[in-house]
Design a protein around this motif. Structure first.
Motif, PDB file in Angstrom:
ATOM      1  N   LYS A  61      -1.892 -15.978  11.462  1.00  0.00           N
ATOM      2  CA  LYS A  61      -0.655 -15.211  11.283  1.00  0.00           C
ATOM      3  C   LYS A  61       0.480 -16.118  10.819  1.00  0.00           C
ATOM      4  O   LYS A  61       1.352 -15.699  10.048  1.00  0.00           O
ATOM      5  CB  LYS A  61      -0.287 -14.506  12.596  1.00  0.00           C
ATOM      6  CG  LYS A  61       0.898 -13.567  12.506  1.00  0.00           C
ATOM      7  CD  LYS A  61       1.108 -12.851  13.827  1.00  0.00           C
ATOM      8  CE  LYS A  61       2.296 -11.900  13.749  1.00  0.00           C
ATOM      9  NZ  LYS A  61       2.511 -11.194  15.047  1.00  0.00           N
ATOM     10  N   GLN A  94      -6.157  -3.335  14.141  1.00  0.00           N
ATOM     11  CA  GLN A  94      -5.578  -2.955  12.850  1.00  0.00           C
ATOM     12  C   GLN A  94      -4.143  -3.440  12.752  1.00  0.00           C
ATOM     13  O   GLN A  94      -3.674  -3.837  11.675  1.00  0.00           O
ATOM     14  CB  GLN A  94      -5.641  -1.437  12.673  1.00  0.00           C
ATOM     15  CG  GLN A  94      -5.198  -0.960  11.303  1.00  0.00           C
ATOM     16  CD  GLN A  94      -6.053  -1.520  10.178  1.00  0.00           C
ATOM     17  OE1 GLN A  94      -7.278  -1.454  10.234  1.00  0.00           O
ATOM     18  NE2 GLN A  94      -5.405  -2.082   9.159  1.00  0.00           N
ATOM     19  N   LYS A  95      -3.449  -3.444  13.874  1.00  0.00           N
ATOM     20  CA  LYS A  95      -2.070  -3.935  13.887  1.00  0.00           C
ATOM     21  C   LYS A  95      -2.011  -5.397  13.469  1.00  0.00           C
ATOM     22  O   LYS A  95      -1.122  -5.802  12.710  1.00  0.00           O
ATOM     23  CB  LYS A  95      -1.457  -3.750  15.274  1.00  0.00           C
ATOM     24  CG  LYS A  95      -0.012  -4.213  15.365  1.00  0.00           C
ATOM     25  CD  LYS A  95       0.537  -4.026  16.776  1.00  0.00           C
ATOM     26  CE  LYS A  95       1.981  -4.539  16.859  1.00  0.00           C
ATOM     27  NZ  LYS A  95       2.533  -4.403  18.230  1.00  0.00           N
ATOM     28  N   MET A 108      -4.064  -6.925  11.516  1.00  0.00           N
ATOM     29  CA  MET A 108      -4.311  -6.981  10.076  1.00  0.00           C
ATOM     30  C   MET A 108      -3.087  -6.523   9.285  1.00  0.00           C
ATOM     31  O   MET A 108      -2.763  -7.092   8.242  1.00  0.00           O
ATOM     32  CB  MET A 108      -5.529  -6.133   9.731  1.00  0.00           C
ATOM     33  CG  MET A 108      -6.828  -6.650  10.335  1.00  0.00           C
ATOM     34  SD  MET A 108      -8.227  -5.552   9.995  1.00  0.00           S
ATOM     35  CE  MET A 108      -8.323  -5.656   8.209  1.00  0.00           C
ATOM     36  N   ASP A 109      -2.412  -5.504   9.775  1.00  0.00           N
ATOM     37  CA  ASP A 109      -1.219  -5.007   9.091  1.00  0.00           C
ATOM     38  C   ASP A 109      -0.109  -6.058   9.091  1.00  0.00           C
ATOM     39  O   ASP A 109       0.644  -6.184   8.118  1.00  0.00           O
ATOM     40  CB  ASP A 109      -0.713  -3.730   9.760  1.00  0.00           C
ATOM     41  CG  ASP A 109      -1.678  -2.562   9.597  1.00  0.00           C
ATOM     42  OD1 ASP A 109      -2.541  -2.620   8.694  1.00  0.00           O
ATOM     43  OD2 ASP A 109      -1.570  -1.605  10.386  1.00  0.00           O
ATOM     44  N   GLU A 110      -0.016  -6.815  10.185  1.00  0.00           N
ATOM     45  CA  GLU A 110       1.029  -7.824  10.311  1.00  0.00           C
ATOM     46  C   GLU A 110       0.675  -9.124   9.609  1.00  0.00           C
ATOM     47  O   GLU A 110       1.566  -9.944   9.352  1.00  0.00           O
ATOM     48  CB  GLU A 110       1.303  -8.099  11.793  1.00  0.00           C
ATOM     49  CG  GLU A 110       1.923  -6.927  12.537  1.00  0.00           C
ATOM     50  CD  GLU A 110       2.080  -7.196  14.019  1.00  0.00           C
ATOM     51  OE1 GLU A 110       1.516  -8.213  14.490  1.00  0.00           O
ATOM     52  OE2 GLU A 110       2.770  -6.424  14.697  1.00  0.00           O
ATOM     53  N   PRO A 160      -1.583 -10.285   6.373  1.00  0.00           N
ATOM     54  CA  PRO A 160      -2.486 -10.053   5.243  1.00  0.00           C
ATOM     55  C   PRO A 160      -3.549 -11.142   5.092  1.00  0.00           C
ATOM     56  O   PRO A 160      -4.550 -10.921   4.397  1.00  0.00           O
ATOM     57  CB  PRO A 160      -1.531 -10.056   4.036  1.00  0.00           C
ATOM     58  CG  PRO A 160      -0.185  -9.724   4.602  1.00  0.00           C
ATOM     59  CD  PRO A 160      -0.168 -10.346   5.960  1.00  0.00           C
ATOM     60  N   LYS A 206      -8.368 -11.071   6.604  1.00  0.00           N
ATOM     61  CA  LYS A 206      -9.118 -10.174   5.725  1.00  0.00           C
ATOM     62  C   LYS A 206     -10.565 -10.102   6.199  1.00  0.00           C
ATOM     63  O   LYS A 206     -11.179 -11.128   6.483  1.00  0.00           O
ATOM     64  CB  LYS A 206      -9.090 -10.696   4.286  1.00  0.00           C
ATOM     65  CG  LYS A 206      -7.702 -10.840   3.695  1.00  0.00           C
ATOM     66  CD  LYS A 206      -7.776 -11.443   2.302  1.00  0.00           C
ATOM     67  CE  LYS A 206      -6.394 -11.628   1.699  1.00  0.00           C
ATOM     68  NZ  LYS A 206      -6.442 -12.253   0.352  1.00  0.00           N
TER      69      LYS A 206
END
Length: 335
Positions: free
Chosen positions: A179, A201-202, A204-206, A208, A211
């Motif tokens: 991150k 998922q959070k 991954m959203d925060e 990029p 992957k």
């Protein structure tokens, strides 16, 4: 020590979350008070990563590195009427199980790659019996590994491609490093192996840079999986990871993979009959369902349960992981 003797020797200390009963001299009298009202904790000294004693390193003159963050090898212990919840990285008794995991993973996975693993003030096993306690204590190990990774990139990596890998507590820290990773560092990352944890998922959203791996050769991706006999055996903290892949066939669907392996790291491999395992990714839970496993010595103390194979996430797939690290490194260098 020959190979037959070596495997059971180090693995007996390598299993994650083993309880270590330690008696040793006084810690540095540094203390912290958690905001959530946890009892005052005494902290061991902060590791200095310019000190070579704070590293396990194998330099093979390889074309790429593995930066590995170990799992939990420390248990709570008492000293002078105080309980301690973090590893003391300068004390030989505390360091021994940490070293054993580093040695074990290096031996099993690295192949021709260089291997770097920092000692850090990891949280104790008991910290993870309560989510709020684990959350309150994780900043200490995270700060240590963050400092170690910065030192590694500045002073040890020398511009080579690298794999970052972490198991259990180490995987939790790995995700935070991803991150925070800058673009130039990420550009040199072959892949991230976050073993035995959940990626939401959070997350991954925060971030990029997290992957999902979709096959055996994609790079700049994150590999994640959790193994159980069936859904009833899962640790609820590891269910429904947004990223999951089968480390045997490197597929993200439910197609099963069959392979044979020795069931336990606690006996010499030459004395064991191999288990024929079938491993499939369950699309509902994103857990790996493993059938055909015969070992009975894998259950973690305090937090483990029968049918949850968390302690064997590296052992069972050691050959596949070693080959895959080499394969992804080759793919990265061809880009």
């Amino acid at each position: 020590m020959n190979k037959k003797q070596f495997i059971p020797f180090f693995i007996k200390q390598f299993l994650p979350f083993i309880i270590v009963v330690i008696a040793f001299g006084l810690f540095t009298q540094c203390r912290m008070q958690h905001k959530d009202g946890l009892s005052e904790d005494m902290l061991p000294p902060t590791p200095n990563y310019s000190d070579t004693t704070q590293w396990y390193v194998t330099d093979r003159n390889g074309e790429a590195d593995v930066f590995y963050i170990i799992s939990t090898e420390t248990g709570d212990y008492a000293l002078d009427g105080k309980e301690y919840h973090y590893a003391h990285t300068y004390n030989d008794s505390v360091r021994q199980p940490l070293y054993s995991e580093m040695l074990g993973v290096d031996t099993l996975l690295s192949g021709r790659l260089n291997f770097y693993s920092p000692y850090y003030r990891q949280c104790s096993l008991q910290s993870f019996t309560n989510d709020s306690t684990a959350e309150a204590r994780m900043p200490i190990p995270l700060d240590d590994v963050r400092s170690a990774f910065k030192y590694y990139m500045t002073n040890l990596n020398q511009g080579r491609p690298f794999i970052i890998a972490g198991f259990s507590q180490g995987a939790i820290i790995l995700l935070q490093l991803l991150k925070e990773m800058d673009d130039s560092t990420y550009a040199r990352m072959v892949a991230a192996y976050a073993i035995g944890t959940t990626i939401t998922q959070k997350m991954m959203d925060e971030c990029p840079k997290i992957k999902p791996a979709l096959g055996a050769e994609d790079t700049g991706v994150t590999i994640c999986y959790n193994s159980v006999r069936d859904a009833q055996c899962s640790d609820k903290r590891h269910e429904r990871s947004a990223i999951a892949i089968n480390p045997v066939n490197w597929r993200t669907d439910s197609v099963a993979a069959v392979f044979a392996t020795e069931p336990t790291p606690l006996l010499p491999v030459a004395e064991q009959k191999k288990d024929k395992l079938s491993v499939s990714l369950d699309p509902t839970t994103n857990l790996l369902f493993v059938s055909g496993y015969t070992a009975e010595d894998y259950v973690l103390p305090l937090i483990g349960q029968v049918g949850n194979y968390h302690s064997r996430e590296i052992w069972l797939y050691r050959q596949q992981l070693r080959e895959n690290m080499a394969r992804r490194t080759a793919a990265f260098r061809k880009r």
